[in-house]
Motif scaffolding. Structure first.
Motif, PDB file in Angstrom:
ATOM      1  N   GLU A 189       0.883  -1.172   0.000  1.00 21.75           N
ATOM      2  CA  GLU A 189       0.000   0.000   0.000  1.00 21.75           C
ATOM      3  C   GLU A 189       0.926   1.229   0.000  1.00 21.75           C
ATOM      4  N   ILE A 233       0.955   4.290   0.737  1.00 26.18           N
ATOM      5  CA  ILE A 233       1.042   5.235   1.845  1.00 26.18           C
ATOM      6  C   ILE A 233       1.850   4.669   3.006  1.00 26.18           C
ATOM      7  N   ARG A 234       1.976   3.343   3.064  1.00 24.02           N
ATOM      8  CA  ARG A 234       2.776   2.742   4.136  1.00 24.02           C
ATOM      9  C   ARG A 234       4.271   2.988   3.943  1.00 24.02           C
ATOM     10  N   VAL A 258       3.245  11.700   1.808  1.00 24.72           N
ATOM     11  CA  VAL A 258       2.157  11.030   2.523  1.00 24.72           C
ATOM     12  C   VAL A 258       0.840  11.787   2.353  1.00 24.72           C
ATOM     13  N   ARG A 289      -2.574  10.655   0.492  1.00 24.79           N
ATOM     14  CA  ARG A 289      -3.799  10.583   1.292  1.00 24.79           C
ATOM     15  C   ARG A 289      -4.950  11.285   0.583  1.00 24.79           C
ATOM     16  N   LEU A 302      -8.537  13.039   9.377  1.00 25.19           N
ATOM     17  CA  LEU A 302      -7.661  11.863   9.335  1.00 25.19           C
ATOM     18  C   LEU A 302      -6.639  12.047   8.234  1.00 25.19           C
ATOM     19  N   PHE A 303      -5.505  12.655   8.558  1.00 25.42           N
ATOM     20  CA  PHE A 303      -4.544  12.899   7.480  1.00 25.42           C
ATOM     21  C   PHE A 303      -3.329  12.006   7.577  1.00 25.42           C
ATOM     22  N   PRO A 318      -1.264   8.297   7.558  1.00 26.23           N
ATOM     23  CA  PRO A 318      -1.453   7.066   6.798  1.00 26.23           C
ATOM     24  C   PRO A 318      -2.231   5.996   7.571  1.00 26.23           C
ATOM     25  N   THR A 319      -1.831   5.702   8.804  1.00 28.81           N
ATOM     26  CA  THR A 319      -2.509   4.624   9.517  1.00 28.81           C
ATOM     27  C   THR A 319      -3.244   5.173  10.733  1.00 28.81           C
ATOM     28  N   GLU A 342      -1.092   6.050  13.865  1.00 25.40           N
ATOM     29  CA  GLU A 342      -0.335   7.288  13.690  1.00 25.40           C
ATOM     30  C   GLU A 342      -1.227   8.503  13.897  1.00 25.40           C
ATOM     31  N   VAL A 367      -5.132   1.338   7.220  1.00 24.28           N
ATOM     32  CA  VAL A 367      -4.877   2.578   6.498  1.00 24.28           C
ATOM     33  C   VAL A 367      -6.141   3.441   6.592  1.00 24.28           C
ATOM     34  N   HIS A 401      -7.674   5.837   4.931  1.00 24.34           N
ATOM     35  CA  HIS A 401      -8.645   6.128   3.875  1.00 24.34           C
ATOM     36  C   HIS A 401      -9.413   4.896   3.419  1.00 24.34           C
ATOM     37  N   ARG A 402      -9.084   3.715   3.953  1.00 25.67           N
ATOM     38  CA  ARG A 402      -9.836   2.519   3.584  1.00 25.67           C
ATOM     39  C   ARG A 402     -10.911   2.158   4.616  1.00 25.67           C
TER      40      ARG A 402
END
Lengths: 236, 234
Positions: A114, A116-117, A136, A140, B92-93, B95-96, B99, B135, B137-138
């Protein structure tokens, strides 16, 4: 043998692509291509990723078609005033093998991640923090802006819009792009406000990564070893 | 007792016309104040004024007993106020999930391990510990909203400002959201169209119309009630 650790994957991908770019002979380049293909098959990417290879292969096909005619040498085939040379063909084949190898290596090592990771891994590799943050945040919000564009296009189509070559079409696309820019700007403002409300002061969190395992290091050593072997074979 | 937040005769203008006019309100500890009114009445602007995203043309904003007029004064008070935005994607900016939840604590001086520990703790308290590595955005709409709330709660705020918290949230995550808010022991201001939600949670209500606030009463009364249902055929 592909390391699970993203830092090692990134470094391995860079080293392998650099090594592939330095190959000067067709034999080692073909061997590298075969290895890269095995690696890509082992990574088991989904169909969509294989399809992405077509963009690269289109460029390669163009090379194979034009380069033989552009390099002087022993004629192989003559088409009117143009003649294809053996040297040109082998040069084109070498380039094609190298380009494809690099694309397959990236597909195998990074295609299944993925995107973004990769931010946390890039940060751990000491890339400048502002660049990582830009990377990032772009990833996003690119998806969201893409979704907005798709919805606007659908709304246009729902009102019987069809792209033609006339003023109306150009103006409509202009409005579409303008609307996307305005919305993106609005969103950027709101995101910035959300960050400020949570006390943003320049520290962007990047998850701490666990140290690579012995298995990761073995995979990394194996990959870079193979790249070194291919280079050595090429130089001998 | 010093009120947590207060507005006195606040007037906020957009261009020439006022969006809020002569607005006064006080929020004391454990108050759960609902603000109800039609679209465009100035509800969101009111919340934004309280955290200094909008500056009043006249009137006074006091946060935790401190008059606030400059960005620096508001900045000092903001970690004690959690503002839940209408659109979760704006908040929510990272990645995970982990974070993102760790973002606030990191800004208030926690080290990375401390911030992550606090993030996991907050996620677990909301019943969404399983989302930590996902993640952002999912996530589904409801999951996103809960993660946003976790990001605020991880900063241990004394006040929550909630802008349409139940919008786009499914039933299961909605129940988690209600439970979390019912269990929050600070004060809150909530802006919502969801009358059931308001009646369940709020202890006090204000009506807003054309930028002016008036006191309102929350009461429940029995209704003879019928509504259509849809069930799959067995």
């Amino acid at each position: 043998m592909i390391p699970a650790d993203l830092r090692l994957r990134l470094v391995a991908a860079v080293l392998l692509v650099l090594a592939a770019s330095q190959l000067a002979h067709l034999g080692p380049a073909m061997a590298a291509l075969a290895l890269a293909l095995l690696l890509a098959l082992a990574a088991r990417p989904d169909r969509a990723l294989w399809r992405r290879l077509r963009h690269v292969e289109g460029f390669v096909a163009l090379l194979l078609l034009t380069l033989p005619f552009a390099v002087p040498g022993a004629p192989l085939l003559t088409l009117g005033p143009l003649s294809a040379s053996l040297e040109g063909l082998s040069r084109a084949a070498l380039l094609a093998a190298k380009v494809t190898t690099a694309a397959l290596v990236l597909l195998a090592l990074l295609g299944t991640v993925e995107p973004i990771r990769l931010g946390a891994a890039l940060h751990a590799l000491r890339l400048p923090e502002p660049l990582v943050r830009l990377f990032v945040l772009t990833l996003r919000y690119l998806g969201l802006i893409g979704d907005e564009a798709r919805r606007l296009r659908e709304a246009m189509r729902a009102r019987a819009f069809r792209a033609r070559t006339d003023r109306h079409t150009w103006r409509s696309f202009g409005n579409l792009i303008g609307m996307l820019l305005v919305r993106a700007l609005d969103r950027a403002r709101r995101v910035e406000e959300a960050m400020r409300l949570r006390g943003f002061s320049g520290r962007f969190p990047h998850a701490a990564l666990a140290a690579p395992t012995a298995r990761d290091w073995t995979g990394f050593a194996l990959l870079t070893g193979l790249a070194a072997a291919a280079l050595l074979l090429d130089r001998l | 007792m010093i009120p947590l937040l207060s507005l006195t005769d606040v007037r906020v203008c957009r261009g020439e016309s006022p969006v809020l006019d002569a607005v006064s309100l006080t929020l004391r500890s454990r108050d759960r104040l609902a603000i109800v009114g039609p679209n465009g009445a100035g509800k969101t602007t009111l919340l934004r004024t309280l955290v200094g995203l909008e500056r009043p043309a006249s009137g006074r904003v006091r946060l935790f007993g401190q008059d606030c007029t400059t960005e620096a004064e508001f900045r000092a008070a903001r970690p004690r106020i959690g503002f839940l935005f209408q659109d979760s994607d704006d908040q929510l900016f990272c990645p995970t999930v982990l974070e993102d939840v760790a973002f606030g604590p990191l800004n208030t001086g926690c080290t990375l391990p401390e911030a992550e520990a606090r993030g996991r703790e907050t996620l677990a308290a909301l019943g969404i510990a399983h989302l930590a590595e996902r993640v952002t955005h999912r996530l589904s709409g409801g999951e996103k909203r809960l993660v946003c709330l976790a990001g605020l709660l991880a900063m241990r705020p004394e006040v929550l400002l909630l802008d349409e918290p139940t919008n786009g949230v499914d039933a299961a995550n909605g129940a988690r959201l209600r439970a979390a808010l019912a269990g929050f022991d600070g004060a809150m201001i909530l802006v919502s169209h969801d009358e059931g939600f308001v009646a369940e949670l709020a202890t006090r209500a204000l009506l807003i119309a054309d930028g002016r606030l008036t006191e309102a009463e929350i009461h429940t009364h029995p209704h003879l009630h019928a509504h259509p249902h849809l069930h799959p055929h067995p």
